[in-house]
Design a protein around this motif. Structure first.
Motif, mmCIF file in Angstrom:
data_model
loop_
_atom_site.group_PDB
_atom_site.id
_atom_site.type_symbol
_atom_site.label_atom_id
_atom_site.label_comp_id
_atom_site.label_asym_id
_atom_site.label_seq_id
_atom_site.Cartn_x
_atom_site.Cartn_y
_atom_site.Cartn_z
ATOM 1 N N ASN A 1 0.863 -1.182 0.000
ATOM 2 C CA ASN A 1 0.000 0.000 0.000
ATOM 3 C C ASN A 1 0.900 1.233 0.000
ATOM 4 O O ASN A 1 1.437 1.618 1.029
ATOM 5 C CB ASN A 1 -0.916 -0.008 1.225
ATOM 6 C CG ASN A 1 -1.862 1.158 1.260
ATOM 7 O OD1 ASN A 1 -1.755 2.091 0.466
ATOM 8 N ND2 ASN A 1 -2.798 1.123 2.188
ATOM 9 N N LYS A 2 1.053 1.848 -1.158
ATOM 10 C CA LYS A 2 1.960 2.989 -1.309
ATOM 11 C C LYS A 2 1.479 4.230 -0.558
ATOM 12 O O LYS A 2 2.222 5.172 -0.378
ATOM 13 C CB LYS A 2 2.134 3.351 -2.785
ATOM 14 C CG LYS A 2 2.623 2.217 -3.650
ATOM 15 C CD LYS A 2 4.042 1.858 -3.369
ATOM 16 C CE LYS A 2 4.516 0.791 -4.348
ATOM 17 N NZ LYS A 2 5.602 0.023 -3.869
ATOM 18 N N MET A 3 0.232 4.231 -0.109
ATOM 19 C CA MET A 3 -0.317 5.387 0.586
ATOM 20 C C MET A 3 0.061 5.406 2.070
ATOM 21 O O MET A 3 -0.249 6.349 2.778
ATOM 22 C CB MET A 3 -1.842 5.414 0.446
ATOM 23 C CG MET A 3 -2.335 5.434 -0.993
ATOM 24 S SD MET A 3 -1.607 6.734 -1.992
ATOM 25 C CE MET A 3 -2.532 8.124 -1.400
ATOM 26 N N SER A 4 0.689 4.360 2.527
ATOM 27 C CA SER A 4 1.034 4.273 3.942
ATOM 28 C C SER A 4 2.074 5.324 4.326
ATOM 29 O O SER A 4 2.980 5.626 3.549
ATOM 30 C CB SER A 4 1.594 2.886 4.259
ATOM 31 O OG SER A 4 0.632 1.903 4.007
ATOM 32 N N ASN A 5 1.960 5.849 5.540
ATOM 33 C CA ASN A 5 2.937 6.774 6.081
ATOM 34 C C ASN A 5 4.042 5.935 6.732
ATOM 35 O O ASN A 5 3.907 5.490 7.862
ATOM 36 C CB ASN A 5 2.267 7.704 7.100
ATOM 37 C CG ASN A 5 3.224 8.703 7.675
ATOM 38 O OD1 ASN A 5 4.439 8.491 7.729
ATOM 39 N ND2 ASN A 5 2.682 9.811 8.132
ATOM 40 N N THR A 6 5.107 5.715 6.003
ATOM 41 C CA THR A 6 6.161 4.803 6.444
ATOM 42 C C THR A 6 6.800 5.263 7.744
ATOM 43 O O THR A 6 7.062 4.443 8.628
ATOM 44 C CB THR A 6 7.234 4.660 5.340
ATOM 45 O OG1 THR A 6 6.582 4.329 4.116
ATOM 46 C CG2 THR A 6 8.229 3.570 5.688
ATOM 47 N N THR A 7 7.036 6.548 7.885
ATOM 48 C CA THR A 7 7.654 7.063 9.112
ATOM 49 C C THR A 7 6.791 6.741 10.327
ATOM 50 O O THR A 7 7.295 6.268 11.356
ATOM 51 C CB THR A 7 7.875 8.586 9.006
ATOM 52 O OG1 THR A 7 8.693 8.853 7.869
ATOM 53 C CG2 THR A 7 8.545 9.131 10.251
ATOM 54 N N ARG A 8 5.508 6.965 10.215
ATOM 55 C CA ARG A 8 4.583 6.677 11.322
ATOM 56 C C ARG A 8 4.550 5.176 11.625
ATOM 57 O O ARG A 8 4.555 4.762 12.786
ATOM 58 C CB ARG A 8 3.178 7.181 10.958
ATOM 59 C CG ARG A 8 2.153 7.003 12.047
ATOM 60 C CD ARG A 8 0.775 7.510 11.620
ATOM 61 N NE ARG A 8 0.296 6.965 10.360
ATOM 62 C CZ ARG A 8 -0.258 5.763 10.216
ATOM 63 N NH1 ARG A 8 -0.402 4.970 11.247
ATOM 64 N NH2 ARG A 8 -0.671 5.350 9.037
ATOM 65 N N LEU A 9 4.552 4.345 10.579
ATOM 66 C CA LEU A 9 4.552 2.892 10.778
ATOM 67 C C LEU A 9 5.814 2.444 11.514
ATOM 68 O O LEU A 9 5.747 1.635 12.446
ATOM 69 C CB LEU A 9 4.461 2.167 9.430
ATOM 70 C CG LEU A 9 3.173 2.338 8.641
ATOM 71 C CD1 LEU A 9 3.303 1.705 7.258
ATOM 72 C CD2 LEU A 9 1.996 1.744 9.389
ATOM 73 N N ILE A 10 6.948 2.989 11.100
ATOM 74 C CA ILE A 10 8.229 2.639 11.740
ATOM 75 C C ILE A 10 8.208 3.067 13.201
ATOM 76 O O ILE A 10 8.617 2.306 14.085
ATOM 77 C CB ILE A 10 9.415 3.305 10.997
ATOM 78 C CG1 ILE A 10 9.524 2.786 9.562
ATOM 79 C CG2 ILE A 10 10.719 3.106 11.764
ATOM 80 C CD1 ILE A 10 9.840 1.334 9.392
#
Length: 153
Positions: free
Chosen positions: A73-82
């Motif tokens: 899912n390219k819409m994910s906020n990677t920084t927040r997930l990390i």
């Protein structure tokens, strides 16, 4: 059951709309089933995806941008997930030694242990989702979805 009955419409949908609605409807079902497995473990599908990406690094760090590129899912906020995975103790991050503007992310032993535990549940759920398809049908579906992705990109 055809999609018109599932979405409770009498409209005569064109084939292109039927395909797209079927894909979206099926995505919702699959997403829901996977979420049902992950929810008791307080992890989202996107967080799980990040952990699998990091496990695939085999101990080598990944940058935030490389994780984002590989996300389903390219819409994910990677920084927040990390950041959420750090709080759970599943990943660690540090500033890249060669480029201070980049962050290196690695999976922790706890993250690997979590994946080892949850893999069995995810694998059985995935198998259950496609159990009505023969191997040939599953391969054909993969091929057809690949064709759609080529056009969609």
């Amino acid at each position: 059951m055809n999609i018109e009955k599932r979405i409770l419409t009498n409209a005569n949908l064109p084939v292109s709309k039927k395909v797209v609605v079927n894909l979206l409807f099926s995505y919702g079902i699959i997403n829901g089933k996977l979420n049902d497995v992950l929810k008791p473990h307080d992890i989202s599908i996107q967080q799980f995806n990040v952990l699998r990406i990091l496990r695939g690094q085999k101990g080598k760090p990944a940058t935030l941008s490389s994780i984002q590129e590989r996300m389903i899912n390219k819409m994910s906020n990677t920084t927040r997930l990390i950041d959420k995975l750090i709080i759970k103790g599943y990943v660690g991050k540090e500033i890249n030694k060669n480029n201070k503007r980049k962050i290196d992310v690695t999976i922790t032993k706890e993250g690997l242990n979590f994946l080892n535990d949850i893999d069995i549940l995810i694998d059985s759920t995935e198998q259950n989702i496609v159990k009505t398809l023969s191997n040939d049908e599953a391969q054909e579906l993969i091929r057809l979805l690949g064709k759609i992705r080529l056009i969609a990109n």
